[in-house]
Design a protein around this motif. Structure first.
Motif, mmCIF file in Angstrom:
data_model
loop_
_atom_site.group_PDB
_atom_site.id
_atom_site.type_symbol
_atom_site.label_atom_id
_atom_site.label_comp_id
_atom_site.label_asym_id
_atom_site.label_seq_id
_atom_site.Cartn_x
_atom_site.Cartn_y
_atom_site.Cartn_z
ATOM 1 N N ASP A 69 0.815 -1.212 0.000
ATOM 2 C CA ASP A 69 0.000 0.000 0.000
ATOM 3 C C ASP A 69 0.847 1.260 0.000
ATOM 4 O O ASP A 69 0.493 2.258 -0.633
ATOM 5 N N ALA A 70 1.972 1.223 0.705
ATOM 6 C CA ALA A 70 2.850 2.398 0.752
ATOM 7 C C ALA A 70 3.425 2.707 -0.626
ATOM 8 O O ALA A 70 3.480 3.869 -1.046
ATOM 9 N N ARG A 71 3.827 1.692 -1.331
ATOM 10 C CA ARG A 71 4.388 1.894 -2.672
ATOM 11 C C ARG A 71 3.310 2.407 -3.622
ATOM 12 O O ARG A 71 3.562 3.282 -4.449
ATOM 13 N N ARG A 72 2.119 1.882 -3.489
ATOM 14 C CA ARG A 72 1.005 2.336 -4.327
ATOM 15 C C ARG A 72 0.664 3.801 -4.049
ATOM 16 O O ARG A 72 0.391 4.573 -4.963
ATOM 17 N N ALA A 73 0.721 4.190 -2.781
ATOM 18 C CA ALA A 73 0.465 5.589 -2.416
ATOM 19 C C ALA A 73 1.545 6.503 -2.966
ATOM 20 O O ALA A 73 1.251 7.614 -3.425
ATOM 21 N N GLY A 112 2.411 10.300 -9.642
ATOM 22 C CA GLY A 112 1.662 10.396 -10.891
ATOM 23 C C GLY A 112 0.699 11.571 -10.913
ATOM 24 O O GLY A 112 0.626 12.319 -11.896
ATOM 25 N N THR A 113 -0.016 11.771 -9.829
ATOM 26 C CA THR A 113 -0.961 12.887 -9.759
ATOM 27 C C THR A 113 -0.225 14.218 -9.760
ATOM 28 O O THR A 113 -0.646 15.168 -10.420
ATOM 29 N N GLY A 114 0.871 14.301 -9.025
ATOM 30 C CA GLY A 114 1.660 15.533 -9.008
ATOM 31 C C GLY A 114 2.222 15.873 -10.371
ATOM 32 O O GLY A 114 2.192 17.026 -10.793
ATOM 33 N N THR A 115 2.704 14.867 -11.080
ATOM 34 C CA THR A 115 3.239 15.085 -12.423
ATOM 35 C C THR A 115 2.141 15.521 -13.387
ATOM 36 O O THR A 115 2.329 16.457 -14.186
ATOM 37 N N LEU A 116 1.007 14.868 -13.310
ATOM 38 C CA LEU A 116 -0.112 15.219 -14.195
ATOM 39 C C LEU A 116 -0.599 16.643 -13.950
ATOM 40 O O LEU A 116 -0.800 17.415 -14.897
ATOM 41 N N LEU A 117 -0.768 17.014 -12.685
ATOM 42 C CA LEU A 117 -1.226 18.371 -12.370
ATOM 43 C C LEU A 117 -0.169 19.420 -12.700
ATOM 44 O O LEU A 117 -0.503 20.541 -13.091
ATOM 45 N N THR A 118 1.109 19.062 -12.577
ATOM 46 C CA THR A 118 2.174 19.982 -12.960
ATOM 47 C C THR A 118 2.128 20.259 -14.455
ATOM 48 O O THR A 118 2.197 21.423 -14.885
ATOM 49 N N CYS A 119 1.993 19.215 -15.247
ATOM 50 C CA CYS A 119 1.916 19.386 -16.707
ATOM 51 C C CYS A 119 0.683 20.188 -17.101
ATOM 52 O O CYS A 119 0.752 21.071 -17.973
ATOM 53 N N ALA A 120 -0.437 19.911 -16.464
ATOM 54 C CA ALA A 120 -1.665 20.649 -16.776
ATOM 55 C C ALA A 120 -1.531 22.115 -16.393
ATOM 56 O O ALA A 120 -1.963 23.011 -17.141
ATOM 57 N N GLY A 121 -0.938 22.394 -15.244
ATOM 58 C CA GLY A 121 -0.755 23.776 -14.807
ATOM 59 C C GLY A 121 0.194 24.550 -15.701
ATOM 60 O O GLY A 121 -0.047 25.719 -16.028
ATOM 61 N N LEU A 122 1.279 23.905 -16.121
ATOM 62 C CA LEU A 122 2.208 24.574 -17.019
ATOM 63 C C LEU A 122 1.588 24.831 -18.391
ATOM 64 O O LEU A 122 1.801 25.898 -18.985
ATOM 65 N N ALA A 123 0.823 23.875 -18.877
ATOM 66 C CA ALA A 123 0.144 24.075 -20.165
ATOM 67 C C ALA A 123 -0.870 25.212 -20.067
ATOM 68 O O ALA A 123 -0.960 26.058 -20.978
ATOM 69 N N GLY A 147 0.905 27.304 -8.918
ATOM 70 C CA GLY A 147 0.200 26.071 -8.589
ATOM 71 C C GLY A 147 0.896 24.844 -9.151
ATOM 72 O O GLY A 147 0.978 23.797 -8.493
ATOM 73 N N ALA A 148 1.425 24.973 -10.360
ATOM 74 C CA ALA A 148 2.171 23.864 -10.957
ATOM 75 C C ALA A 148 3.450 23.577 -10.185
ATOM 76 O O ALA A 148 3.828 22.417 -10.001
ATOM 77 N N ALA A 149 4.105 24.628 -9.700
ATOM 78 C CA ALA A 149 5.322 24.434 -8.903
ATOM 79 C C ALA A 149 5.008 23.725 -7.587
ATOM 80 O O ALA A 149 5.769 22.856 -7.145
ATOM 81 N N VAL A 150 3.884 24.077 -6.981
ATOM 82 C CA VAL A 150 3.486 23.411 -5.734
ATOM 83 C C VAL A 150 3.176 21.940 -6.010
ATOM 84 O O VAL A 150 3.532 21.056 -5.218
ATOM 85 N N CYS A 151 2.536 21.652 -7.134
ATOM 86 C CA CYS A 151 2.239 20.257 -7.488
ATOM 87 C C CYS A 151 3.514 19.476 -7.807
ATOM 88 O O CYS A 151 3.610 18.284 -7.504
ATOM 89 N N ALA A 152 4.498 20.143 -8.422
ATOM 90 C CA ALA A 152 5.782 19.477 -8.668
ATOM 91 C C ALA A 152 6.471 19.152 -7.347
ATOM 92 O O ALA A 152 7.063 18.078 -7.184
ATOM 93 N N PHE A 153 6.372 20.067 -6.395
ATOM 94 C CA PHE A 153 6.915 19.817 -5.060
ATOM 95 C C PHE A 153 6.200 18.636 -4.404
ATOM 96 O O PHE A 153 6.824 17.816 -3.722
ATOM 97 N N ALA A 154 4.905 18.530 -4.635
ATOM 98 C CA ALA A 154 4.139 17.409 -4.085
ATOM 99 C C ALA A 154 4.594 16.087 -4.699
ATOM 100 O O ALA A 154 4.643 15.066 -4.001
ATOM 101 N N ALA A 155 4.926 16.109 -5.981
ATOM 102 C CA ALA A 155 5.425 14.884 -6.619
ATOM 103 C C ALA A 155 6.757 14.454 -6.007
ATOM 104 O O ALA A 155 6.994 13.263 -5.786
ATOM 105 N N VAL A 156 7.597 15.423 -5.700
ATOM 106 C CA VAL A 156 8.874 15.107 -5.054
ATOM 107 C C VAL A 156 8.639 14.556 -3.650
ATOM 108 O O VAL A 156 9.278 13.577 -3.239
#
Length: 82
Positions: free
Chosen positions: A3-7, A13-24, A45-54
């Motif tokens: 479950d930890a790996r899935r989370a 994945g969500t952070g990357t997707l939202l980062t790409c959408a925000g930059l676009a 907002g995209a930068a915050v989502c990129a930080f979330a992905a990290v």
């Protein structure tokens, strides 16, 4: 897969997707006649989502979730100024 790996993968994945959408959205809004605050809000907002992905990649999934929420709210707030 645990479950930890899935989370972690979900946060990355969500952070990357939202980062790409925000930059676009920032690029599209900056090309138009929108006020300067709108593309800036999308970019922040995209930068915050990129930080979330990290954070998600490092295993800090709870903080990544709240960062994703904050990044999406910043982008939505920027959209209100248009």
């Amino acid at each position: 897969m645990t479950d930890a790996r899935r989370a972690r993968w979900a946060a990355v994945g969500t952070g990357t997707l939202l980062t790409c959408a925000g930059l676009a959205a920032a690029l599209l809004r900056s090309a138009g006649a929108a006020p300067a605050l709108v593309p800036a809000a999308y970019a922040v907002g995209a930068a915050v989502c990129a930080f979330a992905a990290v954070l998600g990649a490092k295993g800090r999934t709870r903080r990544a979730l709240w960062s994703l929420i904050a990044g999406t709210m910043i982008m939505a707030l920027g959209d209100q100024f248009d």
